[in-house]
Write a protein that holds these residues in place. Structure first.
Motif, PDB file in Angstrom:
ATOM      1  N   HIS A 176       3.190   1.127   1.573  1.00  0.00           N
ATOM      2  CA  HIS A 176       2.677  -0.554   1.172  1.00  0.00           C
ATOM      3  C   HIS A 176       1.360  -1.087   1.285  1.00  0.00           C
ATOM      4  O   HIS A 176       0.443  -2.341   0.563  1.00  0.00           O
ATOM      5  CB  HIS A 176       3.801  -1.117   1.672  1.00  0.00           C
ATOM      6  CG  HIS A 176       4.991  -0.817   1.067  1.00  0.00           C
ATOM      7  ND1 HIS A 176       5.428  -0.659   0.163  1.00  0.00           N
ATOM      8  CD2 HIS A 176       6.673  -0.770   1.909  1.00  0.00           C
ATOM      9  CE1 HIS A 176       6.463   0.041  -0.176  1.00  0.00           C
ATOM     10  NE2 HIS A 176       7.283  -0.668   0.720  1.00  0.00           N
ATOM     11  N   GLU A 177       0.936  -0.394   2.677  1.00  0.00           N
ATOM     12  CA  GLU A 177      -0.488  -0.902   2.924  1.00  0.00           C
ATOM     13  C   GLU A 177      -1.155  -0.525   2.307  1.00  0.00           C
ATOM     14  O   GLU A 177      -2.627  -0.559   2.629  1.00  0.00           O
ATOM     15  CB  GLU A 177      -0.451  -0.737   4.661  1.00  0.00           C
ATOM     16  CG  GLU A 177      -0.006  -1.673   4.950  1.00  0.00           C
ATOM     17  CD  GLU A 177       0.101  -1.056   7.125  1.00  0.00           C
ATOM     18  OE1 GLU A 177      -0.750  -1.130   7.139  1.00  0.00           O
ATOM     19  OE2 GLU A 177       1.194  -1.349   7.716  1.00  0.00           O
ATOM     20  N   LEU A 178      -0.921   0.828   1.488  1.00  0.00           N
ATOM     21  CA  LEU A 178      -2.248   1.434   1.098  1.00  0.00           C
ATOM     22  C   LEU A 178      -2.678   0.659  -0.157  1.00  0.00           C
ATOM     23  O   LEU A 178      -2.152   0.525  -1.385  1.00  0.00           O
ATOM     24  CB  LEU A 178      -2.055   2.879   0.814  1.00  0.00           C
ATOM     25  CG  LEU A 178      -2.553   3.818  -0.142  1.00  0.00           C
ATOM     26  CD1 LEU A 178      -4.096   4.273   0.812  1.00  0.00           C
ATOM     27  CD2 LEU A 178      -2.166   5.136  -0.954  1.00  0.00           C
ATOM     28  N   THR A 179      -4.099   0.814  -0.411  1.00  0.00           N
ATOM     29  CA  THR A 179      -4.509  -0.178  -1.821  1.00  0.00           C
ATOM     30  C   THR A 179      -6.518   0.239  -1.702  1.00  0.00           C
ATOM     31  O   THR A 179      -6.444   1.289  -1.244  1.00  0.00           O
ATOM     32  CB  THR A 179      -4.754  -1.572  -1.388  1.00  0.00           C
ATOM     33  OG1 THR A 179      -5.812  -2.010  -0.120  1.00  0.00           O
ATOM     34  CG2 THR A 179      -3.999  -2.770  -0.579  1.00  0.00           C
ATOM     35  N   ALA A 180      -6.220   0.050  -3.552  1.00  0.00           N
ATOM     36  CA  ALA A 180      -7.641   0.704  -3.329  1.00  0.00           C
ATOM     37  C   ALA A 180      -9.097   0.351  -2.412  1.00  0.00           C
ATOM     38  O   ALA A 180      -9.503   1.436  -2.433  1.00  0.00           O
ATOM     39  CB  ALA A 180      -7.824   0.507  -4.781  1.00  0.00           C
ATOM     40  N   ALA A 181      -9.479  -0.992  -2.212  1.00  0.00           N
ATOM     41  CA  ALA A 181      -9.999  -0.958  -1.157  1.00  0.00           C
ATOM     42  C   ALA A 181     -10.318  -0.725  -0.411  1.00  0.00           C
ATOM     43  O   ALA A 181     -10.991  -0.322   0.116  1.00  0.00           O
ATOM     44  CB  ALA A 181      -9.847  -2.954  -1.238  1.00  0.00           C
ATOM     45  N   ARG A 182      -8.890  -0.626  -0.009  1.00  0.00           N
ATOM     46  CA  ARG A 182      -8.852   0.201   1.383  1.00  0.00           C
ATOM     47  C   ARG A 182      -9.127   1.929   1.172  1.00  0.00           C
ATOM     48  O   ARG A 182     -10.599   2.136   2.848  1.00  0.00           O
ATOM     49  CB  ARG A 182      -7.288   0.035   2.458  1.00  0.00           C
ATOM     50  CG  ARG A 182      -7.690   0.827   3.427  1.00  0.00           C
ATOM     51  CD  ARG A 182      -5.784   1.043   4.609  1.00  0.00           C
ATOM     52  NE  ARG A 182      -5.197  -0.027   4.350  1.00  0.00           N
ATOM     53  CZ  ARG A 182      -5.136  -1.114   5.622  1.00  0.00           C
ATOM     54  NH1 ARG A 182      -6.022  -0.406   6.659  1.00  0.00           N
ATOM     55  NH2 ARG A 182      -5.224  -2.437   5.902  1.00  0.00           N
TER      56      ARG A 182
END
Length: 419
Positions: A209-215
């Motif tokens: 759930h904490e995985l984002t494109a920005a990360r």
């Protein structure tokens, strides 16, 4: 085995983790050893020569297909950052495999001819598939190492051995041809992917759930030194080992590459049994040791323990192989036994150096590692080409000697740089 480990080794200790990985690896490698005498009677040295070329290609491409973001997965303190690196590695593997599919599927005959092995053409479609499967397993395995799920890794290693070897034996018994060897190796590379991925999806939902494109973009930049420096390093390293095999298959007369492959597989057993397990746990433990200022002592202790564990059995194998190979594998494999004797110094030094080589990445000496591997490629490939053109009857012996020289230098440089 788990109960025995729990009784004798402290939970969470380095030795406990190595023991868990090694217990399953012993089964996997033991199965491979038991199958070898059968495989050498089902398949000819020429079949193994073709397999050697396929394995060399897979080895070279797999090690760089993830752009080396896979080895960075255990390094960040935040699990979400590690998962972002895993995502980058999987995307890179998919792209590289798709690029490999273009020549291997569109012009297989021309590609095989350029490799110097036209008989490989019908099997080249397995190259991109094999690279994708092996790369995916490798990246997921680093995530499991980060989470210290070594029991899971052990189970997947057992599944890989049973599936890969079982396929090679079954096809060889039904209709012996190079297809059985190559197809079995392709399956071996990917078996275990489902288990590792299912475990990630089940246990790490919160991190997902904490995985984002920005990360993902942020981590690709933070660890950009790995594709910049570590990809060439890994390519030089693997090419130094595998490119001579391709050259020997193309330039040396007869099934020399098949003899060479059997010799390397036998000598690589201790590395598969212990060295790979130590390397897997070492990369998981080394970042914390480095932050605590204990990496130098930790690395030296591992080197000495590896030497004591690996040198005696390797030397013994080198001494008896010329006499036992014709008995165990068949009279036509006698040449491979003598090659094992020549390879003994090389594999003793590699057994000590390779499992702790990631210390150079942990300490930030990625550029030094790349230059060292580039030098190793020159030292190993150059003499093999010269020997193939001037004294082809000793080309494999030349390859063995250059391997020992390179790993002696590698070991010395690691000892200097971790101070």
């Amino acid at each position: 085995m788990r109960q025995a480990l729990a009784r004798w080794l402290r939970a969470g200790s380095f030795a406990r983790h190595v023991g868990v990985l090694t217990s399953g690896t012993v089964f996997a490698q033991g199965l491979a050893v038991l199958a070898l005498p059968l495989l050498t009677r089902l398949y000819s040295p020429e079949d193994f020569s073709l397999l050697a070329v396929y394995v060399a290609i897979i080895g070279i491409m797999t090690v760089v297909s993830c752009l080396r973001y896979n080895i960075a997965i255990p390094l960040p303190e935040d699990d979400a950052d590690g998962l972002a690196l895993l995502t980058i590695a999987l995307i890179a593997a998919l792209v590289v495999s798709a690029l490999l599919a273009l020549p291997t599927l569109l012009v297989p005959s021309l590609t095989a001819a350029l490799l110097g092995h036209p008989m490989l053409a019908p099997y080249l479609w397995m190259v991109p598939v094999g690279v994708l499967l092996a790369s995916t397993y490798n990246a997921l395995q680093y995530w499991s190492s980060r989470k210290k799920r070594f029991g899971l890794i052990t189970r997947t290693r057992i599944a890989r051995a049973v599936g890969g070897v079982g396929t090679q034996v079954a096809i060889g018994a039904a209709a012996a041809s190079p297809f059985g060897l190559v197809f079995g190796h392709m399956l071996y590379g990917g078996l275990g992917v489902v288990g590792l991925l299912r475990d990630l999806l089940r246990q790490d939902r919160q991190v997902l759930h904490e995985l984002t494109a920005a990360r993902i973009v942020e981590q690709s930049r933070t660890y950009r030194r790995f594709p910049i420096w570590s990809v060439p390093e890994a390519l030089f390293n693997t090419a130094g080992v595998q490119l001579p095999v391709i050259l020997i298959a193309a330039l040396a007369a007869g099934p020399e590459a098949g003899f060479l492959m059997l010799a390397m597989r036998v000598m690589g057993l201790p590395m598969g049994l212990i060295g790979s397990s130590v390397a897997q746990v070492f990369i998981a433990e080394a970042p914390a040791k480095h932050r605590d200022g204990k990496l130098s002592i930790f690395t030296r202790q591992m080197m000495w323990a590896l030497f004591r564990a690996g040198a005696p059995p390797l030397v013994l194998v080198g001494l008896v192989s010329p006499f036992l190979f014709p008995i165990v594998f068949g009279a036509e494999w006698a040449r491979a036994g003598w090659l094992v004797a020549w390879m003994t110094p090389w594999f003793v030094l590699q057994f000590v150096a390779s499992p702790v080589s990631s210390a150079l990445h942990v300490t930030g000496h990625v550029a030094v590692a790349m230059v060292l591997q580039a030098f190793g490629l020159f030292v190993r490939v150059g003499p093999v080409i010269i020997a193939a053109c001037t004294a082809s009857d000793v080309v494999s012996e030349t390859y063995a000697v250059t391997g020992a020289l390179f790993y002696a230098l590698y070991l010395a440089i690691i000892l200097v740089l971790i101070k």
